[in-house]
Design a protein around this motif. Structure first.
Motif, PDB file in Angstrom:
ATOM      1  N   TRP A  84       7.687  12.094 -25.655  1.00 47.48           N
ATOM      2  CA  TRP A  84       7.320  10.947 -26.502  1.00 47.48           C
ATOM      3  C   TRP A  84       6.099  10.229 -25.944  1.00 47.48           C
ATOM      4  CZ3 TRP A  84       8.252   5.584 -25.193  1.00 47.48           C
ATOM      5  CH2 TRP A  84       8.012   4.692 -26.254  1.00 47.48           C
ATOM      6  N   LEU A  85       6.112   9.909 -24.639  1.00 51.30           N
ATOM      7  CA  LEU A  85       4.954   9.258 -24.026  1.00 51.30           C
ATOM      8  C   LEU A  85       3.717  10.155 -24.094  1.00 51.30           C
ATOM      9  CD1 LEU A  85       6.466   7.524 -20.851  1.00 51.30           C
ATOM     10  CD2 LEU A  85       5.344   6.384 -22.781  1.00 51.30           C
ATOM     11  N   ASP A  86       3.923  11.443 -23.947  1.00 47.99           N
ATOM     12  CA  ASP A  86       2.809  12.384 -24.012  1.00 47.99           C
ATOM     13  C   ASP A  86       2.123  12.325 -25.378  1.00 47.99           C
ATOM     14  OD1 ASP A  86       1.748  14.918 -22.383  1.00 47.99           O
ATOM     15  OD2 ASP A  86       1.798  15.438 -24.508  1.00 47.99           O
ATOM     16  N   ILE A 125      -3.124   3.307 -23.324  1.00 44.65           N
ATOM     17  CA  ILE A 125      -2.837   3.315 -24.759  1.00 44.65           C
ATOM     18  C   ILE A 125      -4.075   2.773 -25.454  1.00 44.65           C
ATOM     19  CG2 ILE A 125      -1.450   2.269 -26.589  1.00 44.65           C
ATOM     20  CD1 ILE A 125       0.932   2.421 -24.660  1.00 44.65           C
ATOM     21  N   LEU A 126      -4.599   3.561 -26.364  1.00 38.18           N
ATOM     22  CA  LEU A 126      -5.851   3.243 -27.038  1.00 38.18           C
ATOM     23  C   LEU A 126      -5.608   2.872 -28.488  1.00 38.18           C
ATOM     24  CD1 LEU A 126      -7.891   6.324 -25.711  1.00 38.18           C
ATOM     25  CD2 LEU A 126      -7.564   4.093 -24.611  1.00 38.18           C
ATOM     26  N   THR A 175       6.566  -4.164 -26.147  1.00 40.41           N
ATOM     27  CA  THR A 175       6.783  -4.380 -27.576  1.00 40.41           C
ATOM     28  C   THR A 175       6.152  -3.258 -28.398  1.00 40.41           C
ATOM     29  OG1 THR A 175       6.880  -6.782 -27.308  1.00 40.41           O
ATOM     30  CG2 THR A 175       6.346  -5.945 -29.506  1.00 40.41           C
ATOM     31  N   TRP A 176       4.932  -2.871 -28.029  1.00 41.23           N
ATOM     32  CA  TRP A 176       4.270  -1.779 -28.752  1.00 41.23           C
ATOM     33  C   TRP A 176       5.049  -0.481 -28.595  1.00 41.23           C
ATOM     34  CZ3 TRP A 176       2.066   2.989 -27.866  1.00 41.23           C
ATOM     35  CH2 TRP A 176       1.266   3.492 -28.894  1.00 41.23           C
ATOM     36  N   LEU A 177       5.502  -0.198 -27.395  1.00 39.60           N
ATOM     37  CA  LEU A 177       6.278   1.019 -27.170  1.00 39.60           C
ATOM     38  C   LEU A 177       7.566   1.026 -27.991  1.00 39.60           C
ATOM     39  CD1 LEU A 177       5.861   1.416 -23.306  1.00 39.60           C
ATOM     40  CD2 LEU A 177       4.836   2.867 -25.071  1.00 39.60           C
ATOM     41  N   GLN A 178       8.238  -0.111 -28.026  1.00 36.19           N
ATOM     42  CA  GLN A 178       9.483  -0.202 -28.793  1.00 36.19           C
ATOM     43  C   GLN A 178       9.243   0.056 -30.274  1.00 36.19           C
ATOM     44  OE1 GLN A 178      10.505  -4.109 -27.491  1.00 36.19           O
ATOM     45  NE2 GLN A 178      11.621  -3.409 -25.673  1.00 36.19           N
ATOM     46  N   VAL A 222      14.841   7.510 -26.999  1.00 33.89           N
ATOM     47  CA  VAL A 222      14.122   6.759 -25.973  1.00 33.89           C
ATOM     48  C   VAL A 222      14.559   5.303 -26.028  1.00 33.89           C
ATOM     49  CG1 VAL A 222      11.850   5.912 -25.257  1.00 33.89           C
ATOM     50  CG2 VAL A 222      12.087   8.258 -26.026  1.00 33.89           C
ATOM     51  N   THR A 223      14.652   4.661 -24.869  1.00 33.99           N
ATOM     52  CA  THR A 223      14.838   3.215 -24.791  1.00 33.99           C
ATOM     53  C   THR A 223      13.743   2.639 -23.902  1.00 33.99           C
ATOM     54  OG1 THR A 223      16.344   3.359 -22.887  1.00 33.99           O
ATOM     55  CG2 THR A 223      17.332   3.385 -25.107  1.00 33.99           C
ATOM     56  N   VAL A 224      13.311   1.436 -24.231  1.00 28.72           N
ATOM     57  CA  VAL A 224      12.253   0.760 -23.483  1.00 28.72           C
ATOM     58  C   VAL A 224      12.764  -0.614 -23.071  1.00 28.72           C
ATOM     59  CG1 VAL A 224       9.896  -0.147 -23.555  1.00 28.72           C
ATOM     60  CG2 VAL A 224      10.474   1.954 -24.814  1.00 28.72           C
ATOM     61  N   ALA A 225      12.674  -0.927 -21.785  1.00 32.69           N
ATOM     62  CA  ALA A 225      13.181  -2.213 -21.301  1.00 32.69           C
ATOM     63  C   ALA A 225      12.280  -2.767 -20.210  1.00 32.69           C
ATOM     64  CB  ALA A 225      14.600  -2.061 -20.769  1.00 32.69           C
ATOM     65  N   VAL A 226      11.878  -4.027 -20.348  1.00 35.20           N
ATOM     66  CA  VAL A 226      11.176  -4.727 -19.273  1.00 35.20           C
ATOM     67  C   VAL A 226      12.208  -5.079 -18.204  1.00 35.20           C
ATOM     68  CG1 VAL A 226       9.746  -6.717 -18.680  1.00 35.20           C
ATOM     69  CG2 VAL A 226       9.525  -5.656 -20.935  1.00 35.20           C
ATOM     70  N   ARG A 227      11.838  -4.879 -16.931  1.00 33.99           N
ATOM     71  CA  ARG A 227      12.765  -5.122 -15.829  1.00 33.99           C
ATOM     72  C   ARG A 227      12.218  -6.240 -14.931  1.00 33.99           C
ATOM     73  NH1 ARG A 227      16.281  -0.942 -14.707  1.00 33.99           N
ATOM     74  NH2 ARG A 227      17.210  -2.523 -13.346  1.00 33.99           N
TER      75      ARG A 227
END
Length: 374
Positions: free
Chosen positions: A55-57, A77-78, A111-114, A122-127
């Motif tokens: 996904w990130l790729d 990220i562009l 936020t953009w990734l989410q 996939v899950t995205v979390a700020v730590r």
């Protein structure tokens, strides 16, 4: 508040430790591998799930699909026009991808990734509860910190900054024989609050000291290392700061902004270029990021980062117009004009690397000649 902020001599601003009384000495200790630096100006984002790498790729500038446990890189990220929107260090541990982002960008990046997850697993979390501790490899500091880094999947969470060498799929525009990043063996450990307190506790028991952000930034500037918080604005292309060497894979699959990256690299030139400045320190005045840079009477760019280096003295990075002359410049700081000697990082002719064959030019017929009679 970080456990480091309570140490004697700590001078902090917005919960970021600037220094511990002697930024110059702190730089020397960092380079020697005998100091650690709390990085309160950076934040960790965890990306988990079995699709995380593919996904990130697919949405970033870097090739990350085949990262293994313990591998480090960085990504950008562009936007659709190839301009830099976000940047992050990348560390894969076999279960999660750990992104290290500048604090001012972390929430926006997460936020953009989410928003881009859709049906991906996939899950995205700020730590924000995790701390970051920087050090240079090969010394006592590494021995102390690496053993305290988190190991949620059996792999110590220690990111190795890829800036020290041109990465696979990358390209360097700087033409210098010995790049100043060659000795920039920068590492960042992800630790919890207890581990951060343990590092602080070991400082009195070992030969390891502490350093603040003024010291880490001086070493970054001397290595010509771009950073989102400093070198990126709404117009930034990765080519302009030589960021393709570590954060862009030129031959990976499509991603947003890839067409512009390829076009500028293969056929064009970036409109601006990063330069290193050696500043006149006779007046003991430093410019500020955003101060204008002039060639004679013409404004040709802006300062992006400034520091006092333990060997080079006052130094800076500046984004200049591609057509800015190669030579001495003037920085217009508040209340002073500061002379600056320029060292080119990204040349004016950077880009246009494709070997495009030239077509044989067709001969012209004399004006008015009937082609049937040629």
């Amino acid at each position: 508040m970080s456990a480091f902020s309570a140490l004697p001599g700590a001078v902090s601003e917005d919960e970021v430790v600037l220094h511990f009384g002697d930024p110059i000495r702190e730089q020397r200790r960092l380079v020697a591998g005998t100091a650690v630096a709390p990085l309160g100006d950076r934040v960790v984002i965890e990306v988990a799930g079995e699709d995380r790498l593919s996904w990130l790729d697919s949405i970033t500038s870097q090739s990350v699909a085949r990262l293994g446990a313990g591998d480090s890189t960085e990504l950008l990220i562009l936007d659709p026009q190839g301009r830099v929107e976000h940047a992050a260090g990348v560390l894969e541990d076999g279960s999660s991808v750990w992104l290290i982002a500048d604090a001012a960008d972390a929430e926006s990046l997460a936020t953009w990734l989410q928003r881009m997850v859709f049906r991906s697993r996939v899950t995205v979390a700020v730590r924000p509860e995790l701390d970051l501790v920087g050090f240079f490899a090969g010394g006592d500091a590494e021995a102390v910190v690496r053993g305290l880094a988190l190991t949620p999947n059996g792999t110590a969470l220690v990111w190795a900054d890829p800036w020290a060498a041109v990465q696979l799929g990358g390209h360097q525009y700087a033409t210098i024989e010995q790049h100043p990043s060659a000795s920039y063996e920068w590492r960042v450990a992800i630790v919890d609050a207890d581990a951060a307190a343990s590092v602080v506790g070991l400082i009195d028991e070992t030969a390891v000291g502490v350093a603040g952000i003024l010291a880490t930034e001086a070493l970054r500037v001397a290595a010509w290392r771009p950073r989102w918080a400093s070198e990126v604005d709404e117009r930034s292309l990765p080519h302009e700061s030589d960021w393709i060497r570590s954060a862009v894979h030129l031959s990976k699959g499509c991603y947003r902004g890839q067409e512009t990256v390829a076009k500028v690299h293969n056929l064009g030139h970036p409109p601006r270029r990063l330069a290193a400045l050696q500043l006149d320190g006779s007046d003991d005045v430093l410019p500020s990021p955003g101060d204008a840079v002039f060639a004679a009477e013409d404004e040709v760019g802006r300062i992006t980062s400034v520091a006092r280096h333990h060997e080079d003295g006052p130094i800076a990075l500046a984004i200049l117009s591609r057509r800015a002359p190669i030579g001495d410049l003037i920085v217009k700081a508040e209340g002073a004009d500061i002379a600056a000697s320029q060292q080119v990082i990204v040349p004016a002719d950077a880009g246009a690397t494709a070997d495009v064959p030239r077509l044989t030019r067709l001969s012209r017929r004399p004006a008015g000649q009937d082609p049937r009679n040629a």
